[in-house]
Design a protein around this motif. Sequence first.
Motif, PDB file in Angstrom:
ATOM      1  N   ALA A  54       0.834  -1.198   0.000  1.00 49.37           N
ATOM      2  CA  ALA A  54       0.000   0.000   0.000  1.00 49.37           C
ATOM      3  C   ALA A  54       0.870   1.249   0.000  1.00 49.37           C
ATOM      4  O   ALA A  54       1.711   1.424   0.888  1.00 49.37           O
ATOM      5  N   ALA A  55       0.667   2.109  -0.992  1.00 45.07           N
ATOM      6  CA  ALA A  55       1.490   3.305  -1.163  1.00 45.07           C
ATOM      7  C   ALA A  55       0.997   4.436  -0.272  1.00 45.07           C
ATOM      8  O   ALA A  55      -0.182   4.806  -0.313  1.00 45.07           O
ATOM      9  N   HIS A  56       1.919   5.011   0.504  1.00 42.74           N
ATOM     10  CA  HIS A  56       1.529   6.070   1.443  1.00 42.74           C
ATOM     11  C   HIS A  56       1.534   7.455   0.802  1.00 42.74           C
ATOM     12  O   HIS A  56       1.016   8.397   1.392  1.00 42.74           O
ATOM     13  N   ILE A  61      -0.545  -6.786  -9.644  1.00 35.21           N
ATOM     14  CA  ILE A  61      -1.718  -6.072 -10.134  1.00 35.21           C
ATOM     15  C   ILE A  61      -1.755  -4.693  -9.496  1.00 35.21           C
ATOM     16  O   ILE A  61      -1.691  -4.563  -8.271  1.00 35.21           O
ATOM     17  N   VAL A  62      -1.825  -3.658 -10.313  1.00 35.33           N
ATOM     18  CA  VAL A  62      -1.872  -2.290  -9.798  1.00 35.33           C
ATOM     19  C   VAL A  62      -3.279  -1.981  -9.312  1.00 35.33           C
ATOM     20  O   VAL A  62      -4.269  -2.258  -9.995  1.00 35.33           O
ATOM     21  N   LEU A  63      -3.361  -1.411  -8.105  1.00 35.52           N
ATOM     22  CA  LEU A  63      -4.634  -1.062  -7.489  1.00 35.52           C
ATOM     23  C   LEU A  63      -4.733   0.455  -7.323  1.00 35.52           C
ATOM     24  O   LEU A  63      -3.758   1.096  -6.906  1.00 35.52           O
ATOM     25  N   ASP A  64      -5.895   1.028  -7.614  1.00 32.59           N
ATOM     26  CA  ASP A  64      -6.072   2.460  -7.377  1.00 32.59           C
ATOM     27  C   ASP A  64      -6.473   2.691  -5.918  1.00 32.59           C
ATOM     28  O   ASP A  64      -6.583   1.757  -5.111  1.00 32.59           O
ATOM     29  N   ARG A  65      -6.706   3.972  -5.588  1.00 30.13           N
ATOM     30  CA  ARG A  65      -7.027   4.330  -4.207  1.00 30.13           C
ATOM     31  C   ARG A  65      -8.252   3.571  -3.681  1.00 30.13           C
ATOM     32  O   ARG A  65      -8.237   3.029  -2.564  1.00 30.13           O
ATOM     33  N   ASP A  66      -9.301   3.523  -4.481  1.00 29.41           N
ATOM     34  CA  ASP A  66     -10.524   2.858  -4.031  1.00 29.41           C
ATOM     35  C   ASP A  66     -10.319   1.362  -3.833  1.00 29.41           C
ATOM     36  O   ASP A  66     -10.873   0.764  -2.904  1.00 29.41           O
ATOM     37  N   GLU A  67      -9.519   0.761  -4.706  1.00 29.65           N
ATOM     38  CA  GLU A  67      -9.274  -0.682  -4.596  1.00 29.65           C
ATOM     39  C   GLU A  67      -8.447  -1.007  -3.357  1.00 29.65           C
ATOM     40  O   GLU A  67      -8.690  -2.016  -2.683  1.00 29.65           O
ATOM     41  N   VAL A  68      -7.465  -0.151  -3.031  1.00 30.79           N
ATOM     42  CA  VAL A  68      -6.689  -0.379  -1.817  1.00 30.79           C
ATOM     43  C   VAL A  68      -7.553  -0.149  -0.582  1.00 30.79           C
ATOM     44  O   VAL A  68      -7.445  -0.881   0.413  1.00 30.79           O
ATOM     45  N   ARG A  69      -8.441   0.833  -0.639  1.00 31.15           N
ATOM     46  CA  ARG A  69      -9.361   1.058   0.476  1.00 31.15           C
ATOM     47  C   ARG A  69     -10.251  -0.175   0.676  1.00 31.15           C
ATOM     48  O   ARG A  69     -10.487  -0.614   1.807  1.00 31.15           O
ATOM     49  N   ALA A  70     -10.717  -0.754  -0.412  1.00 32.51           N
ATOM     50  CA  ALA A  70     -11.555  -1.946  -0.314  1.00 32.51           C
ATOM     51  C   ALA A  70     -10.768  -3.132   0.244  1.00 32.51           C
ATOM     52  O   ALA A  70     -11.312  -3.968   0.981  1.00 32.51           O
ATOM     53  N   GLU A  71      -9.483  -3.219  -0.117  1.00 28.96           N
ATOM     54  CA  GLU A  71      -8.638  -4.305   0.373  1.00 28.96           C
ATOM     55  C   GLU A  71      -8.332  -4.167   1.862  1.00 28.96           C
ATOM     56  O   GLU A  71      -8.338  -5.149   2.603  1.00 28.96           O
ATOM     57  N   GLY A 125      -9.526  -1.525   4.144  1.00 32.20           N
ATOM     58  CA  GLY A 125     -10.453  -0.881   5.059  1.00 32.20           C
ATOM     59  C   GLY A 125      -9.928   0.426   5.594  1.00 32.20           C
ATOM     60  O   GLY A 125     -10.492   0.998   6.530  1.00 32.20           O
ATOM     61  N   SER A 126      -8.837   0.938   4.987  1.00 37.53           N
ATOM     62  CA  SER A 126      -8.218   2.184   5.444  1.00 37.53           C
ATOM     63  C   SER A 126      -8.247   3.224   4.331  1.00 37.53           C
ATOM     64  O   SER A 126      -8.059   2.894   3.153  1.00 37.53           O
ATOM     65  N   ASP A 127      -8.425   4.504   4.735  1.00 37.27           N
ATOM     66  CA  ASP A 127      -8.395   5.618   3.786  1.00 37.27           C
ATOM     67  C   ASP A 127      -7.008   6.226   3.655  1.00 37.27           C
ATOM     68  O   ASP A 127      -6.840   7.259   3.001  1.00 37.27           O
ATOM     69  N   ALA A 128      -5.999   5.606   4.232  1.00 39.84           N
ATOM     70  CA  ALA A 128      -4.686   6.245   4.359  1.00 39.84           C
ATOM     71  C   ALA A 128      -3.805   6.106   3.128  1.00 39.84           C
ATOM     72  O   ALA A 128      -2.730   6.714   3.076  1.00 39.84           O
ATOM     73  N   PHE A 129      -4.218   5.342   2.127  1.00 36.22           N
ATOM     74  CA  PHE A 129      -3.316   5.036   1.020  1.00 36.22           C
ATOM     75  C   PHE A 129      -3.839   5.581  -0.300  1.00 36.22           C
ATOM     76  O   PHE A 129      -5.049   5.708  -0.511  1.00 36.22           O
ATOM     77  N   VAL A 130      -2.901   5.888  -1.212  1.00 37.08           N
ATOM     78  CA  VAL A 130      -3.268   6.478  -2.502  1.00 37.08           C
ATOM     79  C   VAL A 130      -3.338   5.435  -3.608  1.00 37.08           C
ATOM     80  O   VAL A 130      -3.768   5.737  -4.730  1.00 37.08           O
ATOM     81  N   MET A 163      -1.152   2.116  14.059  1.00 36.94           N
ATOM     82  CA  MET A 163      -2.320   1.283  13.759  1.00 36.94           C
ATOM     83  C   MET A 163      -3.602   2.104  13.785  1.00 36.94           C
ATOM     84  O   MET A 163      -4.435   2.003  12.871  1.00 36.94           O
ATOM     85  N   VAL A 164      -3.740   2.950  14.815  1.00 34.96           N
ATOM     86  CA  VAL A 164      -4.952   3.766  14.923  1.00 34.96           C
ATOM     87  C   VAL A 164      -4.982   4.821  13.823  1.00 34.96           C
ATOM     88  O   VAL A 164      -6.053   5.180  13.322  1.00 34.96           O
ATOM     89  N   GLY A 165      -3.795   5.293  13.386  1.00 33.98           N
ATOM     90  CA  GLY A 165      -3.752   6.231  12.276  1.00 33.98           C
ATOM     91  C   GLY A 165      -4.322   5.631  10.995  1.00 33.98           C
ATOM     92  O   GLY A 165      -4.993   6.314  10.214  1.00 33.98           O
ATOM     93  N   LEU A 166      -4.054   4.350  10.778  1.00 31.99           N
ATOM     94  CA  LEU A 166      -4.587   3.664   9.602  1.00 31.99           C
ATOM     95  C   LEU A 166      -6.028   3.214   9.809  1.00 31.99           C
ATOM     96  O   LEU A 166      -6.832   3.229   8.874  1.00 31.99           O
ATOM     97  N   PHE A 167      -6.341   2.821  11.042  1.00 32.70           N
ATOM     98  CA  PHE A 167      -7.669   2.281  11.357  1.00 32.70           C
ATOM     99  C   PHE A 167      -8.226   3.003  12.579  1.00 32.70           C
ATOM    100  O   PHE A 167      -8.158   2.480  13.710  1.00 32.70           O
TER     101      PHE A 167
END
Length: 434
Positions: A134-136, A161-171, A173-178, A329-333
Amino acid sequence: MAAASPRDPARSLWASTARPDEARPTLDGERRADVVVIGGGYTGLSAAYHLAKAGRSVVVLEASTVGWGASGRNGGVVGSKFRLSYPAIASAHGMPVARRMYAISHEAVDGVQEMIDTLGIEGAAYVRCGQVKAAHNEAAFEAARSEAAWMRDVMGDRGAIVLDRDEVRAETGSDAFVGGTRTDASGGLHPLNYVRGLARGAGAAGAAIFEASPALDLVPEGEGVRVTTPVGRVVARQAILATNAYADLTKASAGLEKRLVPFRSAIIATAPLSANLRASIMPSRRIYGETRRMMRWFRMVDDRVVFGGRGAFGREDRESAFRSLRHGMVGLFPMLAEQPIAFRWSGLVAMTLDAVPHVGRLDDRVLFAHGYNGAGVALSSLMGRYLARFAAGEKPDMALLDAAGSKPVPLYALREPAVRLVAGWYQFLDAIGR
């Protein structure tokens, strides 16, 4: 909960959930063997198993108990990677070396599954679930995309497989990655059950394993070596040093510790999550890692979040390291802000100057493997197999992992302040998004 002592991993999640292990004796008196193995972790036990299976007599000496070091305390991440990227390896050393390193890394992951299947280690609970990097920030995301494209176009590997922001969020559960990438050649297991399964397999193959038997010295004797313990000794034709980050515990591996920089890795595990939290955090149940320089990784184990990373500097646990992990951990979740931490523990990993492990001969009687740089579950298991081949007189192509690449650390006495300085700089760069 009080921090677990680095010499007592009993408060780790793994020790608290492991299947009972068999009792093993302390070496008392003299033994003779073809090979004496010093260290009862993945490397030493894998070497012992493969040597015994080939008909060699083997004695394993473990200073504490099987899996006492990193093998019983790590995060259980089984990955096909080195700290160096394959494009960087190809640029510095050429494509043949990059391809050989790629083959070794995938052989290592496949080898874990093979060992579990062959030895019937059900408690390992191995799942080849894949891994998300996950890219920060955008720069890290671009680097991940570029590496995935290079692996596809140059190495012919279409597994990333390259994942966009929404796909990483779905993987996650965190909004912290681009964004990020996902690969399938990774998985997770119960590390303490796995190492105990290796010990049972090595013992069943004929290896004699002794616990509470520290190797106090290692000296030439005749055409072989003699290793002395507090109440016994082993005379063997060859010795294998499989002590890794704990090479300074006894004089037997004297000199190897100066080729390594021990770095403390800390882990926390939450109390069991509610059904709602379990559904929203890491719903794909893969292994996850960040692209930060001070990388943090996380996974779900049963109904708990297990979260780990570097930062517990020095030889002992530090409260600040566990606080930092919880903060991360809390920063991500953020939904875990009120979730209790049920387990926290740490242990040493061994870093090398060139960021890769090394395996081979120290001299005509002594072999070693060490320096897994925090990614040793698969690689150390494989290095044990290669050590058995070296002991049999073979000379396998180890590319950058060749023993000749293991060099002393300059200004070794200053390693701890140097590690703190570099790590502090990395933390600063991560904090400002560089």
